[in-house]
Design an enzyme around this catalytic site. Structure first.
Site: not given
Length: 403
Positions: A148, A189, A225, A255, A257
C-alpha cells in the site's frame, strides 16, 4: 459476459464437495487460500475447515509477520507467532504467502516516531528485511515486500519511509528481500488497483520502473476488498489483470472479500454477491497460469475485519459466522468447474461447536482493518472524487488503510 447465480441463502454443500483448492488447482491455479490469525487457531471448528488442503492450499498470516509483531523493539526479533502459522501450513501441506515486510501501518513506535536520517532509516529497513526474510527463507511461496505505497489519487503515500528516504525506499526493500531469499516470489500488494485508474497506473509504473532497473519483482497482489453490486465486471477485472501480466509479473487476488453495506442481505443481494465472487474468480481463471491464485481475507464472517471497521456492514466472506455457506460458495465452485448441487440439509460441514446464527451470521470483530488489530488510522468508506470525469474511478466506494 458475466457470471450470474441464484442459490438459496443457506445452502450447504457436503464435506466431500468442500474442495475449492482442489478444483482451482485442476483449472491451473497454484492455490486457493485463506488468511488466518493466531487466536483463531484455538477454534476447533474453524481449524477443521482451514486445515483441509483440498479446501485451502495456501495460508496468509494476517498479522504475525508484520513489523510490530516481528521487531517490536530495535534489533529484538520475535518469530513465535509467525512460526505457529507457517508450521500450521507446513503440517497441512499448504503454501504460505508471507505478509508483509514494509508497510506504513502497524509499525512499532520506535520506527514510526523515531528521529532518522536517510542513511539510518535505510539501515533499519534493510536490517529488518534481512532478519525476517532469512528466518523464513524456504518457508514462503511469496513475500508482500511493500504494501500500500500509493494513495487513491496515485500519489505516493506519506509515511516515515517516504518522508525520510523518498520513493527509493521501495527498490531498497525489494533489493534487500531478493538478496536474502533469491528464490521467493516478491510482490507489491495494494487495494483499489483491481480496476483501471490512476492508482492502478501508479502500480503499473512502479513495476515497470523496478524492472527497468533490473530489480527483482515477481508479482502484484490485488487485494480485492469489494462491495456487493459495485465489484468491477468480469471484463474489466480481466483486462486490468492483463495490464499487469503484460509487464512480465504474475498476479493474485490476495485479500478477497465482498461486503454488504447494509444487513441483513436480501435474496437478490446474495445472488449479486454470488455473481461478484464468480466474476472475480473468473477473471483470475481467464488468465491462468499468470494469475496464480486467490486468498480470502478470512474465509468466515466470524473472523472478518469488516463489521468492526464499517459499522452495520459485513457478511463479506464465503462462510457465515456459524460455518454454513454463503450461496456465493456454490457460485465459486461452479466457476472452478465443480457441480453446484444444493442439498436440502442445513447441517454444517463441521459441527464440533454450536454457534447461534441469524441470517447475518454471528460476527466476532477481529481486525481493526485489513488484518491489523492495532489499526486506528483512516480506514473508511469514501466516494472517490479524483477527477470527476466519470471514468472508472469516479463514483466508486473505496477503502483506505487496508493491510
Amino acid at each position: 459476459m458475466h457470471f450470474s447465480f441464484l442459490f438459496p441463502a443457506l445452502s450447504i454443500l457436503p464435506s466431500a464437495f468442500a474442495q475449492l483448492n482442489a478444483l482451482a488447482q485442476a483449472k491451473g491455479f497454484k492455490y486457493f487460500g485463506s488468511a488466518t490469525d493466531n487466536s483463531e487457531l484455538t477454534d476447533t471448528q474453524y481449524v477443521a475447515i482451514l486445515s483441509n488442503a483440498s479446501q485451502f492450499g495456501q495460508i496468509t498470516p494476517a498479522n504475525s509477520q508484520k513489523w510490530d509483531a516481528i521487531e517490536p523493539s530495535q534489533n529484538t526479533f520475535t518469530y513465535t507467532q509467525g512460526d505457529v502459522i507457517t508450521s500450521f501450513a507446513k503440517n497441512n501441506g499448504q503454501l504460505v504467502r508471507c505478509h508483509n515486510l514494509c508497510w506504513y501501518n502497524q509499525l512499532p513506535s520506535w520506527v514510526s516516531g523515531g528521529t532518522w536520517t536517510n542513511a539510518t532509516l535505510i539501515a533499519v529497513l534493510q536490517n529488518h528485511i534481512k532478519n525476517e526474510v532469512t528466518h523464513y527463507k524456504g518457508q514462503c511461496y511469496a513475500w508482500d515486500v511493500v504494501n500500500e505505497a500509493f494513495n487513491d489519487d496515485g500519489t505516493y503515500r506519506t509515511d516515515v519511509f517516504y518522508n525520510t528516504i523518498g520513493t527509493e525506499y521501495i527498490p531498497i526493500a525489494f533489493e534487500a528481500a531478493a538478496q536474502y531469499d533469491p528464490d521467493v516470489k516478491l510482490y507489491y500488494n495494494d487495494y483499489n488497483i483491481e480496476y483501471a485508474g490512476v492508482k492502478a497506473t501508479s502500480a503499473l509504473n512502479l513495476v515497470s520502473s523496478l524492472k527497468a532497473r533490473g530489480i527483482k519483482i515477481d508479482g502484484v497482489g490485488l487485494q480485492g476488498h469489494f462491495i456487493v453490486g459495485e465489484t468491477p465486471s468480469l471484463a474489466d477485472l480481466t483486462s486490468n489483470l492483463k495490464s499487469f501480466t503484460a509487464l512480465g509479473v504474475e498476479v493474485a487476488y490476495t485479500e478477497l472479500d465482498i461486503r454488504f453495506t447494509s444487513l441483513p442481505p436480501t435474496t437478490s443481494g446474495l445472488a449479486q454477491q454470488s455473481t461478484d465472487y464468480a466474476n472475480t474468480v473468473g477473471s483470475c481463471l481467464a488468465i491462468v497460469p499468470d494469475c496464480v491464485g486467490i486468498t480470502l481475507w478470512d474465509y468466515t464472517d466470524k473472523y472478518s475485519w469488516i463489521p468492526s471497521t464499517f459499522s452495520g456492514q459485513g457478511d463479506a466472506c464465503l462462510w457465515y459466522a456459524d460455518f454454513t455457506l454463503h450461496p456465493a460458495y456454490a457460485a465459486v465452485v461452479t466457476v472452478l468447474g465443480g457441480t453446484a448441487t444444493t442439498p436440502t440439509s442445513t447441517t454444517a460441514v463441521v459441527t464440533s461447536t454450536t454457534v447461534s446464527a441469524s441470517s447475518t451470521g454471528t460476527t466476532v470483530p477481529k481486525y481493526g482493518q485489513c488484518g491489523g488489530t492495532g489499526y486506528t488510522g483512516s480506514t473508511r468508506l469514501k466516494l472517490d472524487e479524483v477527477d470527476g470525469t466519470g471514468g472508472p474511478n469516479d463514483g466508486k466506494h473505496e477503502l483506505e488503510g487496508q493491510g
